[in-house]
Design an enzyme around this catalytic site. Structure first.
Site, PDB file in Angstrom:
ATOM      1  N   TYR A  32       8.449  -3.910 -11.150  1.00 35.59           N
ATOM      2  CA  TYR A  32       7.696  -2.494 -10.867  1.00 35.59           C
ATOM      3  C   TYR A  32       6.550  -2.714 -10.294  1.00 35.59           C
ATOM      4  O   TYR A  32       5.880  -3.586 -10.425  1.00 35.59           O
ATOM      5  CB  TYR A  32       7.700  -1.296 -12.090  1.00 35.59           C
ATOM      6  CG  TYR A  32       6.667  -1.884 -13.057  1.00 35.59           C
ATOM      7  CD1 TYR A  32       5.514  -0.868 -13.201  1.00 35.59           C
ATOM      8  CD2 TYR A  32       6.717  -2.644 -14.013  1.00 35.59           C
ATOM      9  CE1 TYR A  32       4.552  -1.146 -14.075  1.00 35.59           C
ATOM     10  CE2 TYR A  32       5.634  -2.987 -14.892  1.00 35.59           C
ATOM     11  CZ  TYR A  32       4.541  -2.081 -14.865  1.00 35.59           C
ATOM     12  OH  TYR A  32       3.605  -2.358 -15.779  1.00 35.59           O
ATOM     13  N   ARG A  51       2.191  -7.873  -4.067  1.00 30.01           N
ATOM     14  CA  ARG A  51       2.645  -8.101  -5.327  1.00 30.01           C
ATOM     15  C   ARG A  51       4.150  -7.872  -5.591  1.00 30.01           C
ATOM     16  O   ARG A  51       4.952  -8.648  -6.208  1.00 30.01           O
ATOM     17  CB  ARG A  51       1.673  -7.543  -6.426  1.00 30.01           C
ATOM     18  CG  ARG A  51       1.869  -7.903  -7.965  1.00 30.01           C
ATOM     19  CD  ARG A  51       1.044  -7.522  -8.918  1.00 30.01           C
ATOM     20  NE  ARG A  51       0.594  -6.181  -8.987  1.00 30.01           N
ATOM     21  CZ  ARG A  51      -0.073  -5.591  -9.787  1.00 30.01           C
ATOM     22  NH1 ARG A  51      -0.842  -6.143 -10.417  1.00 30.01           N
ATOM     23  NH2 ARG A  51      -0.061  -4.208  -9.683  1.00 30.01           N
ATOM     24  N   LYS A 148       5.487  -8.672 -12.741  1.00 25.45           N
ATOM     25  CA  LYS A 148       5.201  -7.445 -13.341  1.00 25.45           C
ATOM     26  C   LYS A 148       6.622  -6.898 -13.520  1.00 25.45           C
ATOM     27  O   LYS A 148       7.358  -6.214 -12.689  1.00 25.45           O
ATOM     28  CB  LYS A 148       4.451  -6.568 -12.111  1.00 25.45           C
ATOM     29  CG  LYS A 148       3.838  -5.254 -12.502  1.00 25.45           C
ATOM     30  CD  LYS A 148       3.094  -4.677 -11.533  1.00 25.45           C
ATOM     31  CE  LYS A 148       2.436  -3.418 -12.331  1.00 25.45           C
ATOM     32  NZ  LYS A 148       1.671  -3.588 -13.379  1.00 25.45           N
ATOM     33  N   GLU A 180      -5.782 -10.839 -21.380  1.00 25.93           N
ATOM     34  CA  GLU A 180      -5.992  -9.548 -20.812  1.00 25.93           C
ATOM     35  C   GLU A 180      -5.719  -8.504 -21.609  1.00 25.93           C
ATOM     36  O   GLU A 180      -5.385  -8.733 -22.683  1.00 25.93           O
ATOM     37  CB  GLU A 180      -5.013  -9.424 -19.331  1.00 25.93           C
ATOM     38  CG  GLU A 180      -3.578  -9.815 -19.655  1.00 25.93           C
ATOM     39  CD  GLU A 180      -2.628  -9.642 -18.598  1.00 25.93           C
ATOM     40  OE1 GLU A 180      -3.188  -9.207 -17.570  1.00 25.93           O
ATOM     41  OE2 GLU A 180      -1.592  -9.886 -18.665  1.00 25.93           O
TER      42      GLU A 180
END
Length: 285
Positions: A32, A51, A148, A180
């Site tokens: 996504y 991306r 992702k 992160e």
């Protein structure tokens, strides 16, 4: 009721149906993207499309629409939903092979493609002036955080654990090093005034907002290094902040109960937030 884009059609959200055999449902076998919208325009569209293409390639999923097609349909979603400020989510699963199997289906299986809007105040966010509080929690995700995908259960669990601890969110750590945030890239300005941001590898998502922020930092003569930093460095930093499509550049003023920068947003985060918003508006499509 929102209009969504689902498998080639714009339809009311209540009419969008996904098969129980869809691999996105059974295996989180899906990727996504999230694109922010300001003044009815898409922010850093090219970065997000790049991306998305990378995520699809890493998952051995064929490309779906080319960038101009995505641009046309996302703009149509903005118009159909009268979205002035907020987010657009787009998601692609490997589709419905008609049964459950760990093995990937044949190339003839059509992907399931979804895109929808979400209203959200991005510019007028109280956290920009108050700062966020975070706690550090173990990073137990799978080893491909750089893709992702929709398998976000652990991130959701850590957000809930942070909330139970009275914090706004969590930063994840592995072997004493911050990787992160649960849904953001994490950054600090250390005691020497150097901006530190985890290097690009498989342990973090390659943030589109992060990339733009670092580019702006370089143009503003802000010294930065791309390397992992320790929990101790974070707790004693001059400043801390996160970046993401939904937060832009957002200050962090507390880590594990320890005040960062006297408990107030720092100047570097403030300058970078203003610079990013200006850049985003100037380059929106």
């Amino acid at each position: 009721m929102r209009t969504v884009f689902f498998n080639g059609q714009f339809i009311p959200e209540g009419e969008a149906k996904v098969s129980i055999f869809d691999r996105g449902y059974l295996f989180a076998d899906a990727v996504y993207e999230v694109v922010s919208v300001l003044d009815r325009k898409l922010i850093d569209f090219a970065g997000h499309m790049g991306r998305l293409a990378r995520s699809l390639a890493e998952m051995s999923m064929p490309p779906t629409y080319h960038d101009e097609q995505w641009l046309e349909l996302l703009r149509a979603l903005i118009d159909r939903n009268n979205l002035n400020e907020g987010l657009i989510y787009l998601q692609i699963s490997r589709g419905n092979p008609g049964d459950r199997s760990f093995y990937w289906p044949s190339a003839e299986t059509a992907p399931t493609i979804l895109a929808f809007t979400q209203n959200m105040a991005l510019l007028d966010n109280p956290a920009a002036s108050a700062g966020l509080s975070v706690v550090t929690l173990p990073d137990l995700r799978w080893g491909r955080a750089d893709i992702k995908t929709t398998q976000l259960l652990y991130a959701s669990m850590m957000k809930m654990e942070a909330k139970a601890a009275g914090a706004d969110d969590a930063w994840l750590e592995r072997d004493g090093l911050i990787t992160e945030g649960t849904s953001q890239n994490a950054h600090i300005v250390n005691s020497e005034g150097v901006l530190l941001s985890h290097q690009l590898d498989r342990n973090i998502l390659h943030g589109i907002t992060r990339a733009a922020m670092l580019s702006l930092a370089g143009g503003m003569n802000i010294r930065y290094e791309q390397r992992a930093f320790t929990v101790a460095e974070a707790e004693t930093a001059r400043e801390a902040f996160v970046t993401s499509a939904s937060t832009f550049v957002m200050p962090v003023t507390s880590i594990n109960g320890k005040a960062i920068g006297g408990g107030k947003p720092g100047p570097v985060a403030g300058e970078l937030r203003r610079a990013y918003i200006d850049w985003a508006m100037d380059n929106a499509v």
